[in-house]
Every structure is written in C-alpha cells, then in structure tokens.
Scaffold this motif. Structure first.
Motif, PDB file in Angstrom:
ATOM      1  N   CYS A 102      -7.240  76.381  39.998  1.00  0.00           N
ATOM      2  CA  CYS A 102      -6.026  76.688  40.752  1.00  0.00           C
ATOM      3  C   CYS A 102      -4.892  76.917  39.748  1.00  0.00           C
ATOM      4  O   CYS A 102      -4.234  77.945  39.779  1.00  0.00           O
ATOM      5  CB  CYS A 102      -5.698  75.515  41.679  1.00  0.00           C
ATOM      6  N   ARG A 126      -9.322  83.396  37.083  1.00  0.00           N
ATOM      7  CA  ARG A 126      -8.047  83.134  37.742  1.00  0.00           C
ATOM      8  C   ARG A 126      -7.428  81.863  37.139  1.00  0.00           C
ATOM      9  O   ARG A 126      -8.125  81.012  36.590  1.00  0.00           O
ATOM     10  CB  ARG A 126      -8.186  82.973  39.262  1.00  0.00           C
ATOM     11  N   LYS A 131       3.193  77.981  39.975  1.00  0.00           N
ATOM     12  CA  LYS A 131       2.592  77.494  41.216  1.00  0.00           C
ATOM     13  C   LYS A 131       3.653  77.313  42.302  1.00  0.00           C
ATOM     14  O   LYS A 131       4.538  76.460  42.171  1.00  0.00           O
ATOM     15  CB  LYS A 131       1.896  76.136  40.972  1.00  0.00           C
ATOM     16  N   HIS A 272      -8.848  78.442  49.469  1.00  0.00           N
ATOM     17  CA  HIS A 272      -7.618  78.141  50.199  1.00  0.00           C
ATOM     18  C   HIS A 272      -7.823  78.249  51.709  1.00  0.00           C
ATOM     19  O   HIS A 272      -7.120  77.610  52.482  1.00  0.00           O
ATOM     20  CB  HIS A 272      -6.471  79.047  49.728  1.00  0.00           C
ATOM     21  N   GLU A 298     -11.954  78.825  43.559  1.00  0.00           N
ATOM     22  CA  GLU A 298     -11.402  77.850  42.620  1.00  0.00           C
ATOM     23  C   GLU A 298     -12.520  76.989  42.013  1.00  0.00           C
ATOM     24  O   GLU A 298     -13.329  76.392  42.735  1.00  0.00           O
ATOM     25  CB  GLU A 298     -10.351  76.986  43.316  1.00  0.00           C
ATOM     26  N   ASP A 309      -5.179  71.210  43.936  1.00  0.00           N
ATOM     27  CA  ASP A 309      -6.300  71.680  44.769  1.00  0.00           C
ATOM     28  C   ASP A 309      -7.697  71.235  44.318  1.00  0.00           C
ATOM     29  O   ASP A 309      -8.676  71.985  44.491  1.00  0.00           O
ATOM     30  CB  ASP A 309      -6.259  73.220  44.892  1.00  0.00           C
ATOM     31  N   GLN A 312     -10.715  71.282  46.920  1.00  0.00           N
ATOM     32  CA  GLN A 312     -11.368  72.532  47.323  1.00  0.00           C
ATOM     33  C   GLN A 312     -12.011  73.247  46.134  1.00  0.00           C
ATOM     34  O   GLN A 312     -12.527  74.344  46.277  1.00  0.00           O
ATOM     35  CB  GLN A 312     -10.360  73.459  48.008  1.00  0.00           C
TER      36      GLN A 312
HETATM   37 MN    MN Z   1      -5.005  76.570  44.750  1.00  0.00          MN
END
Ligand code: MN
Ligand code: PEP
Length: 342
Positions: A102, A126, A131, A272, A298, A309, A312
């Motif tokens: 993330c 990524r 953020k 997400h 992610e 995050d 996830q």
């Molecule tokens: Mn994220």
C-alpha cells in the motif's frame, strides 16, 4: 458532435472548420490528442449541415456521439485502447498484474516486496508515497523519498512502477520518477488534478470514486483525455454501499458495463474493494472472468507489520499462490497472464 481532423490537416483547415461551427452557433473545444486534433462541438444539430462539414478540406469524419462523454466512448472509437506502461501493454490480449505494498515504508520493505512480486510474475510495482488517509494521525507516506525508493526498486527488479498523486506538487515530482501516475478514489472528481494529469504526459490509472456512478467515472476519464492524454486505465476498486462486512462492495457489473461503454482498459483492485486478505483471491479470479484487463493487488513482505492496509495485503507466499491460480483463469477467458519474461 466530434469533428475528427485528418492527421495532416493544416492549421488553416482547422480554423476554417472551427469558424464554420461557430457561425452555426456551436461552442467548440479544440482537443489536441497525441495523434490527432479533434474538435468537440456542442450546439443545435439542426442548425448545421453535417455533410457540409464532413466534406470540408482536412476533415476525416464527423461523429455524432450521444453519450455525455465523447473521446472515451466506444461510439467514438470502437477498438480497445492499449496503454503502454513502461514496457508493458495494458488493454491488449495479455492480463497485467500490478502488485506491491500500500505504502512505501523503507528501502528494505519495498525491495523485499518488489523482489517477491517479480518472482511471482507481476510486471508493475505499486507503492504509495503520498497517502490520502482518512485520519490525519495515520502514516501519510514518505513523499519524495518514497518516490526515489520506488524508482530504485523498480529499476533493480526490472518492474515498471505506479504511484498515487494527490495534488499538483506530487504530480510534478512523481512524473520524474514513475512510469504511471494514479489518481485515487478520493480525487476522482478533483477536476483540476485530472486536467493537470492529462497534461503531465504519463499514463494515468484512474480509480473509481467511492460513490461515483459509471458515468461520472467516465466523465472523469474524459477530463484527462481532453487535456491531451489518451493513456488512461480505469480501475474499479469497490464502491460504498449499505454492506459493511466488506470494506467496499466490488462492483464487477460496472467492469462488464464499462467495457461496453468505453474503449479504455479497465483493471480491478480486489484489495481495497474487499479490505480482507482472504477475499482477494476469489475476487481476483472473478475479475478476470468478468473481463478485466488486469489487477492491482496489495502485497507486503510482512502484512502484520504494515503501516497501512496490512489486513488486506497478501504475503509473498499468498501472492505466488494467487498468481498460479490466475494462469488457468486467464487461459479460460482467452487471455494470457503477462509475466514480462519472454
Ligand atoms: Mn491501500
Ligand atoms: C491505493 O491504491 O493506495 C488507494 C488509496 O486506493 P483508493 O484510492 O482506491 O482508495
């Protein structure tokens, strides 16, 4: 309507067409695309003889686009647009997987993530350096240092890279470091940022807003394209609904629908969309089956220690297992997971 000028049309020819449209009461906008000039014209269609415009020197064709978005619509362009991100192509027959943490947290964290996703077959890294967090007390990103680390990790592993921009300053800086800029869900209707991203020259990954309709999403893409940048990739990342047992509700029907409405590539963010690691695999497979051109997932070397995050994020082993599941899924819909190694 949209008047598409020929590739070699002269400035005089363009001015003459523009003048003709004005004389008939149309408001026009000159759209300088990468390859061609088109004139968007809004007005009363009864007041103009379209065949006359079609026959003017320098005019290739006149399109009557009924949708509010024009340049991104399938009415305007029937064939799929393929967007190049570094050496990768998104929107062709290959299925592209973008993966990484993330947020960029440190050199070690990012390099470990980059190596792991590269090993498993991802082709784009990524990592957020800026953020946009719900709470001002949450980790806000490493900013330019994060961009530098991202570019370094991408170069070292041979991956292309993408990062989110949140304003003019971050857009300017990020454009110096990355292969593609991301406009996040919260900024999908930041029209000024969309226009600036359109002018910045990098491909743009445009996430769907938390409560944006498909039409609003495509209108946002239209802002980028009318600002001179055809290289837009749409990303469905879940929308806010009454359901609160998942972080958002993944709207896969919007992916299938948007594919009929626009020629732009569409990818899916199951991380997400669900907010739950155990749902990322099933929703990734479903997205591929629904016709997505790629995924953004992610992945963190140690999700339990993630600054953002973690719940996830997949760990490297889980991501590798998911990639193995995606190969036959891609083949089942006539595509191939693009692993960038050939
Ligand atoms: Mn994220
Ligand atoms: C992200 O991809 O890091 C992100 C913040 O996503 P979204 O804008 O979809 O919430």
């Amino acid at each position: 309507m949209v008047v598409v000028m020929k590739l070699n049309s002269s400035p005089e020819q363009i001015a003459r067409v523009n003048g003709r449209l004005h004389a008939c009461g149309f408001q026009t906008q000159m759209i300088k695309g990468v390859k061609r000039i088109v004139i968007g014209a809004v007005g009363d269609r009864q007041s103009i003889d379209i065949t006359h415009v079609e026959n003017m020197p320098g005019v290739e064709k006149v399109l009557r686009v009924m949708k509010p978005y024009k340049l991104v619509s399938r009415e305007f362009k029937e064939e799929n647009t393929v967007v190049r991100v570094g050496p990768m192509e998104v929107g062709g027959s290959g299925l592209v997987v973008i993966a990484g943490p993330c947020a960029v947290e440190s050199k070690e964290q990012l390099l470990a993530a980059a190596r792991a996703v590269r090993r498993a077959g991802a082709t784009v890294l990524r990592g957020g350096a800026y953020k946009p967090r719900t709470s001002p007390y949450s980790f806000q990103g490493l900013e330019e240092e994060g961009l530098r680390l991202l570019a370094e990790a991408a170069a070292e592993t041979g991956l292309a890279c993408v990062t989110e921009v949140i304003d003019e300053e971050s857009l300017k800086l990020a454009s110096e470091y990355v292969d593609m800029v991301q406009i996040g869900a919260r900024n999908m209707q930041n029209f000024r940022l969309l226009q600036l991203a359109g002018r910045a020259g990098k491909p743009v990954l445009l996430k769907r807003g938390l409560s944006a309709t498909v039409e609003e999403w495509l209108m946002a893409a239209e802002y980028i394209v009318t600002s001179g940048n055809e290289n837009v990739i749409l990303c469905e990342r879940g929308i806010r609904t009454f359901e609160n047992s998942t972080r958002n509700t993944l709207d896969l029907s919007a992916v299938a629908l948007a594919k009929t409405l626009t020629h732009l590539p569409i990818i899916v963010d199951p991380s997400h969309a669900t907010g739950k690691r155990e749902l990322v695999g099933p929703m990734s497979r479903a997205a591929v089956a629904a016709g997505a051109d790629g995924l953004i997932i992610e992945v963190h070397p140690d999700p339990s220690a993630a600054l953002c995050d973690g719940q996830q994020s997949l760990d490297p082993g889980e991501f590798e297992a998911l990639m193995s599941e995606l190969r036959p899924m891609a083949a089942a819909v006539g595509r191939k997971l693009d692993e960038g190694r050939e």
